[in-house]
Write an enzyme that holds these catalytic residues in place. Structure first.
Site, PDB file in Angstrom:
ATOM      1  N   ASP A 190      -1.888  -5.193  10.918  1.00 33.38           N
ATOM      2  CA  ASP A 190      -2.784  -6.039  10.122  1.00 33.38           C
ATOM      3  C   ASP A 190      -2.702  -7.497  10.610  1.00 33.38           C
ATOM      4  O   ASP A 190      -3.726  -8.171  10.756  1.00 33.38           O
ATOM      5  CB  ASP A 190      -2.367  -5.932   8.644  1.00 33.38           C
TER       6      ASP A 190
ATOM      7  N   LYS B 229      -5.737  -9.903  12.449  1.00 32.57           N
ATOM      8  CA  LYS B 229      -6.084 -11.264  12.027  1.00 32.57           C
ATOM      9  C   LYS B 229      -5.901 -12.250  13.177  1.00 32.57           C
ATOM     10  O   LYS B 229      -6.706 -13.173  13.361  1.00 32.57           O
ATOM     11  CB  LYS B 229      -5.244 -11.653  10.811  1.00 32.57           C
TER      12      LYS B 229
ATOM     13  N   GLU C 173       0.846  -1.195   0.000  1.00 33.39           N
ATOM     14  CA  GLU C 173       0.000   0.000   0.000  1.00 33.39           C
ATOM     15  C   GLU C 173       0.885   1.249   0.000  1.00 33.39           C
ATOM     16  O   GLU C 173       2.029   1.209   0.455  1.00 33.39           O
ATOM     17  CB  GLU C 173      -0.834   0.037   1.291  1.00 33.39           C
TER      18      GLU C 173
END
Ligand code: HSE
Length: 436
Positions: free
Chosen positions: A200, A204, A189
């Protein structure tokens, strides 16, 4: 054949992947389900035209047109981020729609609110694509491993971070250069903070832990360390000792408390997780009945993630057809059996460690360092002193046996105070015997 009408909010990479998968697999899905899954509406702020194969699908900018369409039974949210995704999902649930999302940030931080609302309305929430992209990890955990207590779960859950570490390892190039290359190629990104700082991965991990332990695991309780400080030098030394450095999510179940941490980890090269390279993801479960299970595949990407979203749509469509709901609880355990889980403080974990000391090359340095480690109950497994640099600084690389994190923190603080230490010590945790 019964029609199941689907509305899609967000037509980016994953949204267009879902549309492609539903179109390409339409005939196969009909043979498997006896249902006609119709993408009837798409809402997206930036898309002005849908692909030709979606000629029967209406395109607009207003998510409300999907949420309030009485014909739509399943609303798929693929815009990502917290707001307005949270509001759209809650509104859809309020309208009695089933919801599918790939939104790991939202599920890990607002899952409890969303699942409560869904249970109250008698609708389903699917979130398979929120962890591991195309890998059916959530279904495996909730259904395939239903008859197990989960004793450990570990994973390489971020493809961007794994791609960067793999390139650094293969080419010996520094972090910043690989990141710039990954961004230029569109792999990372423009703002890669969540990927490289482990956030991130922690989102998760929180989702997986919630289902593994039957508890709402707050994302904030997870200790997170990213990979931006990893150098080619440490990757090189780790390799010399027979390890690969991976950004690993780790949760070990100790019964009355569970570990929850994300950090760069030395993984023994013979361990299957060490062989997960590039943008791939891998998830490892240890169940008390099944033993070790590992899942591997694409953790991101248009079609793999579209495949995972489609699997949720199919599950819900089948439930609609068979007039059942809540057959598999969102977090695996029934809502009334969800509890609290106590997270082990990071200072209380035990594992082997990798240290890289940077010291002046003078007599007595090694004995001063090993003396401090000994005083703190830290036992050295192996040590290598490398060639002296021009500035007289020398790297000393050490692996330890299992040690207490708190003792390691104390020892390194004392070592970094020594007049012979010329740079802060690098500390990395090691995965040993299947445990990090
Ligand atoms: N940014 C994520 C990754 C995408 O790099 O793995 C999938 O969640």
């Amino acid at each position: 054949m019964q029609d199941i009408n689907v509305g899609l909010i967000g037509f980016g990479t994953v949204g267009s992947g879902l549309a492609t998968v539903l179109h390409d697999q339409a005939e196969r899905l009909q043979r498997k389900t006896g249902l006609n899954l119709r993408l009837v509406r798409v809402a997206d702020l930036r898309t002005t035209r849908l692909p030709d194969f979606l000629s029967g699908t209406e395109l607009g900018q207003d998510a409300g047109a999907i949420i309030n369409d009485p014909e739509i039974q399943i609303v798929v949210e693929l815009i990502g981020g917290i707001e307005p995704a949270r509001t759209f999902i809650l509104q859809a649930i309020e309208q009695g729609k089933h919801v599918v999302t790939a939104n790991k940030a939202l599920i890990s931080q607002h899952g409890a609110e969303i699942f409560r609302a869904a249970a109250a309305k008698g609708v389903e929430v699917g979130f398979e694509a929120s962890v591991g992209g195309g890998i059916p990890v959530i279904k495996a955990l909730k259904e395939g491993l239903v008859a197990n207590r989960i004793d450990a779960l570990m994973g390489i859950l971020n493809g961007t971070a794994n791609y960067i570490l793999t390139r650094m390892s293969e080419e010996g190039i520094p972090f910043d250069a690989v990141l710039a290359e990954a961004q230029a190629k569109g792999y990372a990104e423009a703002d890669p903070t969540y990927d490289i700082e482990g956030i991130d991965t922690a989102h998760k991990l929180a989702i997986l832990m919630s289902m593994a332990y039957g508890a709402n695991v707050p994302f904030e309780a997870i200790s997170v360390e990213g990979i931006s400080h990893i150098t080619p030098l440490d990757i090189h030394f780790a390799r010399e000792f027979g390890y690969r450095i991976k950004l690993l999510a780790v949760s070990i179940n100790h019964g009355d408390h569970v570990e929850a941490r994300v950090h760069p980890t030395l993984v023994p090269e013979h361990h299957m997780l060490a062989s997960i390279n590039g943008a791939f993801n891998g998830v490892w479960f240890t169940g008390d009945e099944v033993g070790d299970v590992m899942l591997y595949g694409y953790g991101a990407g248009k079609l793999p993630t579209g495949s995972a979203v489609a699997a949720d749509v199919v599950d819900i469509a089948r439930n609609i057809h068979h007039r059942c709901v809540g057959r598999v609880p969102a977090l695996s355990y029934l809502p009334q059996h969800l509890g609290e889980v106590r997270i082990t403080p990071l200072e209380a974990i035990r594992c082997p460690y990798y240290f890289r000391f940077t010291t002046r090359d003078v007599p007595g340095v090694l004995s001063a360092i090993s003396g401090i480690l000994g005083e703190n109950g830290i036992s050295i497994e192996s040590v290598v002193q490398k060639k002296r640099h021009e500035d007289n600084a020398v790297p000393i690389v050490m692996l330890t046996y299992e040690a207490d994190e708190a003792a390691v923190t104390n020892a390194l603080a004392a070592i970094d105070e020594l007049s012979t230490t010329v740079a802060p010590t690098v500390k990395l945790r090691i995965l040993s015997d299947g445990r990090a």
